[in-house]
Design a protein around this motif. Structure first.
Motif, PDB file in Angstrom:
ATOM      1  N   THR A   1       0.835  -1.201   0.000  1.00 33.55           N
ATOM      2  CA  THR A   1       0.000   0.000   0.000  1.00 33.55           C
ATOM      3  C   THR A   1       0.876   1.261   0.000  1.00 33.55           C
ATOM      4  O   THR A   1       0.486   2.282  -0.555  1.00 33.55           O
ATOM      5  N   ARG A   2       2.073   1.139   0.624  1.00 37.77           N
ATOM      6  CA  ARG A   2       2.995   2.299   0.630  1.00 37.77           C
ATOM      7  C   ARG A   2       3.389   2.629  -0.814  1.00 37.77           C
ATOM      8  O   ARG A   2       3.380   3.784  -1.225  1.00 37.77           O
ATOM      9  N   ASN A   3       3.698   1.590  -1.587  1.00 38.73           N
ATOM     10  CA  ASN A   3       4.076   1.799  -2.986  1.00 38.73           C
ATOM     11  C   ASN A   3       2.922   2.378  -3.800  1.00 38.73           C
ATOM     12  O   ASN A   3       3.111   3.245  -4.639  1.00 38.73           O
ATOM     13  N   LEU A   4       1.712   1.860  -3.510  1.00 41.33           N
ATOM     14  CA  LEU A   4       0.556   2.350  -4.267  1.00 41.33           C
ATOM     15  C   LEU A   4       0.248   3.806  -3.906  1.00 41.33           C
ATOM     16  O   LEU A   4      -0.168   4.591  -4.758  1.00 41.33           O
ATOM     17  N   LYS A   5       0.479   4.140  -2.651  1.00 35.79           N
ATOM     18  CA  LYS A   5       0.279   5.531  -2.228  1.00 35.79           C
ATOM     19  C   LYS A   5       1.266   6.423  -2.981  1.00 35.79           C
ATOM     20  O   LYS A   5       0.926   7.530  -3.423  1.00 35.79           O
ATOM     21  N   GLN A   6       2.503   5.922  -3.120  1.00 34.57           N
ATOM     22  CA  GLN A   6       3.536   6.658  -3.840  1.00 34.57           C
ATOM     23  C   GLN A   6       3.102   6.870  -5.296  1.00 34.57           C
ATOM     24  O   GLN A   6       3.277   7.959  -5.852  1.00 34.57           O
ATOM     25  N   LEU A   7       2.528   5.839  -5.879  1.00 35.45           N
ATOM     26  CA  LEU A   7       2.042   5.933  -7.263  1.00 35.45           C
ATOM     27  C   LEU A   7       0.960   7.020  -7.362  1.00 35.45           C
ATOM     28  O   LEU A   7       0.943   7.820  -8.293  1.00 35.45           O
ATOM     29  N   TYR A   8       0.067   7.021  -6.365  1.00 30.12           N
ATOM     30  CA  TYR A   8      -1.012   8.012  -6.301  1.00 30.12           C
ATOM     31  C   TYR A   8      -0.435   9.428  -6.296  1.00 30.12           C
ATOM     32  O   TYR A   8      -0.906  10.319  -7.004  1.00 30.12           O
ATOM     33  N   LEU A   9       0.644   9.604  -5.507  1.00 33.79           N
ATOM     34  CA  LEU A   9       1.261  10.935  -5.391  1.00 33.79           C
ATOM     35  C   LEU A   9       2.050  11.289  -6.656  1.00 33.79           C
ATOM     36  O   LEU A   9       2.026  12.436  -7.098  1.00 33.79           O
ATOM     37  N   LEU A  10       2.716  10.294  -7.225  1.00 31.69           N
ATOM     38  CA  LEU A  10       3.494  10.558  -8.452  1.00 31.69           C
ATOM     39  C   LEU A  10       2.585  10.978  -9.611  1.00 31.69           C
ATOM     40  O   LEU A  10       2.952  11.793 -10.441  1.00 31.69           O
ATOM     41  N   LEU A  11       1.388  10.396  -9.615  1.00 33.18           N
ATOM     42  CA  LEU A  11       0.419  10.775 -10.655  1.00 33.18           C
ATOM     43  C   LEU A  11      -0.277  12.099 -10.300  1.00 33.18           C
ATOM     44  O   LEU A  11      -1.134  12.561 -11.051  1.00 33.18           O
ATOM     45  N   GLU A  12       0.101  12.645  -9.154  1.00 36.59           N
ATOM     46  CA  GLU A  12      -0.474  13.908  -8.631  1.00 36.59           C
ATOM     47  C   GLU A  12      -2.001  13.821  -8.502  1.00 36.59           C
ATOM     48  O   GLU A  12      -2.712  14.793  -8.732  1.00 36.59           O
ATOM     49  N   LEU A  13      -2.456  12.641  -8.147  1.00 36.48           N
ATOM     50  CA  LEU A  13      -3.897  12.456  -7.970  1.00 36.48           C
ATOM     51  C   LEU A  13      -4.389  13.143  -6.694  1.00 36.48           C
ATOM     52  O   LEU A  13      -5.577  13.425  -6.556  1.00 36.48           O
ATOM     53  N   ASP A  14      -3.456  13.399  -5.776  1.00 31.82           N
ATOM     54  CA  ASP A  14      -3.840  14.104  -4.544  1.00 31.82           C
ATOM     55  C   ASP A  14      -4.331  15.521  -4.848  1.00 31.82           C
ATOM     56  O   ASP A  14      -5.166  16.068  -4.139  1.00 31.82           O
ATOM     57  N   LYS A  15      -3.810  16.101  -5.965  1.00 31.61           N
ATOM     58  CA  LYS A  15      -4.270  17.443  -6.358  1.00 31.61           C
ATOM     59  C   LYS A  15      -5.726  17.376  -6.812  1.00 31.61           C
ATOM     60  O   LYS A  15      -6.525  18.246  -6.484  1.00 31.61           O
ATOM     61  N   ASP A  16      -6.057  16.309  -7.550  1.00 35.12           N
ATOM     62  CA  ASP A  16      -7.460  16.115  -7.962  1.00 35.12           C
ATOM     63  C   ASP A  16      -8.331  15.923  -6.722  1.00 35.12           C
ATOM     64  O   ASP A  16      -9.443  16.434  -6.641  1.00 35.12           O
ATOM     65  N   THR A  17      -7.792  15.152  -5.785  1.00 35.92           N
ATOM     66  CA  THR A  17      -8.556  14.877  -4.554  1.00 35.92           C
ATOM     67  C   THR A  17      -8.850  16.185  -3.822  1.00 35.92           C
ATOM     68  O   THR A  17      -9.983  16.420  -3.398  1.00 35.92           O
ATOM     69  N   LEU A  18      -7.810  17.028  -3.719  1.00 40.29           N
ATOM     70  CA  LEU A  18      -7.996  18.319  -3.035  1.00 40.29           C
ATOM     71  C   LEU A  18      -9.078  19.134  -3.748  1.00 40.29           C
ATOM     72  O   LEU A  18      -9.967  19.700  -3.107  1.00 40.29           O
ATOM     73  N   HIS A  19      -8.996  19.140  -5.068  1.00 38.10           N
ATOM     74  CA  HIS A  19      -9.974  19.891  -5.861  1.00 38.10           C
ATOM     75  C   HIS A  19     -11.388  19.343  -5.618  1.00 38.10           C
ATOM     76  O   HIS A  19     -12.335  20.098  -5.386  1.00 38.10           O
ATOM     77  N   ASP A  20     -11.499  18.025  -5.662  1.00 36.78           N
ATOM     78  CA  ASP A  20     -12.826  17.409  -5.534  1.00 36.78           C
ATOM     79  C   ASP A  20     -13.414  17.475  -4.124  1.00 36.78           C
ATOM     80  O   ASP A  20     -14.625  17.344  -3.964  1.00 36.78           O
ATOM     81  N   THR A  21     -12.563  17.645  -3.115  1.00 38.74           N
ATOM     82  CA  THR A  21     -13.136  17.756  -1.758  1.00 38.74           C
ATOM     83  C   THR A  21     -13.971  19.027  -1.622  1.00 38.74           C
ATOM     84  O   THR A  21     -14.743  19.160  -0.672  1.00 38.74           O
ATOM     85  N   LYS A  22     -13.787  19.942  -2.604  1.00 40.10           N
ATOM     86  CA  LYS A  22     -14.598  21.180  -2.566  1.00 40.10           C
ATOM     87  C   LYS A  22     -15.637  21.180  -3.692  1.00 40.10           C
ATOM     88  O   LYS A  22     -16.241  22.207  -3.976  1.00 40.10           O
ATOM     89  N   HIS A  23     -15.808  20.042  -4.323  1.00 40.12           N
ATOM     90  CA  HIS A  23     -16.719  19.959  -5.479  1.00 40.12           C
ATOM     91  C   HIS A  23     -18.169  20.153  -5.048  1.00 40.12           C
ATOM     92  O   HIS A  23     -18.546  19.754  -3.951  1.00 40.12           O
TER      93      HIS A  23
END
Lengths: 447, 350
Positions: B92-114
């Motif tokens: 899961t640590r590696n998959l989390k890293q993949l999530y961050l490398l794809l910068e999906l956390d930025k989408d997540t931040l955006h969508d938390t205010k959707h």
């Protein structure tokens, strides 16, 4: 186009008003239903039903199945029920005086042994011969009740009296339920916080082989899609789901008992019970709701042919007339709130009376045409309008299905559905009208 | 009017027909595209799952163009979330890293205010699953959201981010937690190592009745014996659901006084609560309660009489003999119920 604007006939204006009002209401219902359905689909992603399946807090549910001479299918049916993805389940099989080996097969397969059970008759039900339970602990949730033959309502009431679950459901012999059906239907009872959920239901569909589907089965399927996507969800939004044909339902046992269970001498068991439960809640001024899940959780094994459909439709008319008689005090009665003032009158005027309105209009226009009070072109124009309205409504349902469920990727399948929509008014409407009068005749002649 | 309606209907039908074919075609194209993405994202996720600890994690070159496509980002985000739910530990640590490398956390931040509820819910769920600690504040703010789905996902995410401390939302929530969501929260807590709860006393006095019920469930599930006196007090709460849960909770943290406490409220309880009390009494097997239960048989309805008799029989195997001695034991319905119990006992012994 030479329209009928100049015809001074009050009745024609009334028919026009009826059509326009019907269109407006149906469009509003369709929009609400589509939105509600979309919300349901959006939320579905976040629901993990396994949470409930493994929880000790899941409510007890009793499934009642009445059998009569089903030695060939009963073992398979019980096996399917035992495989349900729900832990707190009690399965009650009522052997309603079978003369074949149904009971013996069950006794042999599940090592059944007679037990003496005191039945607390909270609602009226006939005598019971023997109650059996399995000596094998893995079948501890199975109860077999052997009783003399009686009507279906009486057998179900026996089941309700024996049931220990907080909720009850009954499964007809020709129903096949999905393994997670009970799980999904039990969720609304746990999710509601502001009002009491008295019943929850989902649609029953005909089990069909897509490869050998006939035009009639496609029309039936389209009809199901239409009511599922464009009607039921809208009525549940305003908590007014009425006369629910073909729903697989779970009821609150306590309220069902307070309403004296199923009524003998009526053919519309679930529909009648639902109405009485609603009446009870309205009379006791308790906030309640009937939940509806727009998923197919149950299939009906039945051959789709003209004869069967005609019989089913006329039985349905009979059931509606019986229900109208027993619930006549509801209509336009302020005491029953929106049930009496909105949903019941809507159902009566725009659903129940539709075949009569169609026939009267048809005859009336024929008379006007033959006496040359109105041109034949005008009559044909009106006919085309009604026909295109029906098709448009079906088209909306097909499009909604394509967009929301991302299905029908093959144009071939879309074409088949469009053909069904185009042919429905020609093939199915006459069946509906004929069966309406047949059912009414059966009701009034008591046959 | 009817003429206008006619023209509207005909035009609408034509438009609908065209739309049906268009969307059907669109679905077909989408399906084909998704099957290609499915293959590529599976390869990417598999690569990250099987990478060892010492390797520097970075994205392959061919994914850089694809990752700019918003539809692909949503697609792979869902795939990673599903994979994380199915794995544990280093994976899961590696998959989390993949999530961050794809910068999906930025989408997540955006969508938390959707503004769209389901997108906001999905973003909050992703925060919890991916354990994005820097989103804690946003998640907490949503634990009392008016949309029940956003609310529960935020509550679950907060527990995933901060463990038992995440239950701090119980201090502020004004909306009720339904039974369904209580089950969801308890399942989430089950995955954590038990630690000392802070706030139980405050939650037991909450104005939100569902918070009290949920707290009682926590006391029961984690056998928090120190809250026995607080639970006893709640046996007298005016809300019957709270009293019912208090009855069930007391049975989990019971002591020698519990049967007495439960019997003291029996008379004025609802039928549902009376049945709950009897069920718990049968598990205590306290013989001193039998005379009281026999006394109750004279007053209660047939429904409760059955439960009372079964309770007596469960408390003491000789209980049926005692029952047979009571005056109306040989008249219906008591004689029938006793007969049934005898057979049930014999049946169980077999």
């Amino acid at each position: 186009m030479n329209w009928i604007n100049n015809t001074p006939f009050f009745i024609l204006q009334l028919i026009g008003f009826y059509i326009v009002l019907s269109v407006i209401i149906h469009v509003c219902i369709a929009i609400t239903s589509i939105l509600k359905n979309q919300i349901y689909l959006n939320r579905k992603e976040f629901t993990d039903y396994n949470t409930l399946a493994s929880s000790s807090n899941a409510p007890n549910i009793s499934v009642i199945k009445v059998i009569y001479n089903q030695e060939n299918t009963i073992l398979q049916s019980v096996k399917l029920l035992l495989l349900s993805h729900y832990n707190n389940l009690e399965i009650i099989i009522i052997n309603n005086g079978s003369t074949d080996n149904s009971l013996q097969n069950l006794i042999k397969t599940y090592n059944l042994k007679p037990i003496n059970v005191y039945i607390n008759k909270e609602i009226d039900s006939g005598p019971v011969k023997t109650i059996y339970k399995s000596t094998n602990p893995i079948y501890k949730k199975l109860i077999i009740v052997d009783k003399p033959i009686s009507n279906n309502a009486d057998s179900l009431n026996t089941g309700i009296n024996i049931a220990s679950g907080k909720y009850i459901t009954h499964i007809n012999t020709n129903y096949v339920i999905k393994q997670d059906a009970i799980l999904k239907l039990s969720k609304p009872f746990l999710k509601e916080t502001t009002q009491k959920v008295i019943a929850s239901g989902s649609v029953i569909k005909y089990a069909e082989n897509k490869k050998s589907a006939t035009i009639l089965s496609r029309i039936i399927s389209l009809k199901h899609t239409r009511i599922l996507l464009l009607e039921y969800m809208a009525w549940t939004k305003v908590n007014e789901l009425l006369f629910t044909p073909g729903l697989f339902m779970i009821f609150d046992r306590e309220i069902a008992i307070k309403c004296k269970g199923y009524t003998p001498n009526t053919s519309s068991l679930d529909m009648e019970l639902t109405m009485r439960m609603r009446q009870y809640m309205e009379e006791h001024k308790t906030a309640y709701t009937i939940s509806f899940i727009p998923d197919i959780l149950c299939w009906k094994k039945e051959e789709i042919n003209f004869k069967n459909i005609l019989t089913k439709k006329s039985n349905w008319t009979l059931k509606k007339l019986e229900s109208l008689k027993s619930n006549k005090k509801i209509i336009f009665n302020r005491k029953y709130g929106t049930l009496g003032l909105v949903s019941y009158p809507y159902w009566f005027l725009f659903k129940f009376l539709t075949p009569i309105v169609k026939v009267i209009t048809f005859i009336y226009l024929l008379v006007l045409g033959s006496t040359k009070q109105i041109s034949w072109l005008s009559i044909i124009s009106l006919g085309v309008l009604l026909y295109s309205l029906k098709i448009t409504y079906s088209f909306i349902a097909i499009l909604t299905k394509i967009i929301t469920q991302h299905k029908n990727n093959q144009n071939n399948s879309v074409v088949k559905q469009i053909v069904a929509a185009i042919l429905e008014p020609i093939i199915f409407t006459p069946i509906v009208i004929f069966s309406f009068f047949k059912g009414s005749l059966q009701y009034f002649t008591k046959k | 009017m009817l003429q206008l309606l006619f023209y509207i209907t005909v035009y609408t039908s034509i438009v609908l027909l065209l739309m049906m074919f268009f969307f059907s075609y669109l679905n077909k194209v989408k399906k084909q595209k998704y099957s290609v993405w499915e293959k590529e994202s599976n390869e990417l996720i598999n690569t990250f799952i099987f990478i060892d600890n010492n390797t520097v994690l970075e994205l392959p070159d061919d994914i850089h163009t694809l990752k700019k496509n918003p539809f692909f980002r949503t697609f792979i985000s869902q795939k990673i979330i599903t994979a994380v739910k199915n794995f544990s530990g280093e994976t899961t640590r590696n998959l989390k890293q993949l999530y961050l490398l794809l910068e999906l956390d930025k989408d997540t931040l955006h969508d938390t205010k959707h503004v769209l509820g389901h997108l906001k819910t999905r973003a909050i769920r992703n925060v919890g699953v991916m354990n994005l600690k820097n989103f804690e504040e946003i998640v907490f703010e949503n634990t009392n959201h008016k949309n029940d789905l956003i609310r529960i996902e935020a509550q679950v995410a907060l527990i995933r981010l901060t463990g038992f401390k995440g239950l701090k939302f119980l201090n502020i929530i004004t909306y009720p937690i339904s039974e369904w969501y209580q089950i969801v929260l308890l399942r989430e807590l089950k995955t954590l190592d038990p630690e000392k709860f802070k706030g139980i006393k405050i939650w037991l006095k909450s104005f939100n009745k569902s918070v009290i019920v949920f707290t009682l469930k926590l006391i029961a599930n984690y056998h928090l014996f120190e809250f026995y006196p607080d639970t006893v007090k709640l046996l007298h709460h005016k809300n019957h659901k709270i009293r019912l849960q208090a009855i069930r909770t007391l049975a989990k943290i019971f002591n020698k006084n519990t049967p007495k406490e439960l019997l003291s409220i029996f008379e004025n309880e609802t039928t549902e609560n009376k049945i709950a009390i009897l069920k718990e009494l049968s598990s205590f097997k306290e013989q001193s309660t039998i005379p009281y239960l026999i006394e109750l048989l004279k007053q209660e309805t047939p429904t409760l009489q059955i439960v009372i008799i079964k309770t007596i029989a469960k408390i003491d195997t000789e209980g049926i003999l005692l029952l047979e001695k009571i005056p109306n034991a040989h008249t219906p319905p008591l004689n029938n119920i006793i007969l049934q119990l005898k057979e049930e006992q014999a049946y169980e012994l077999d």
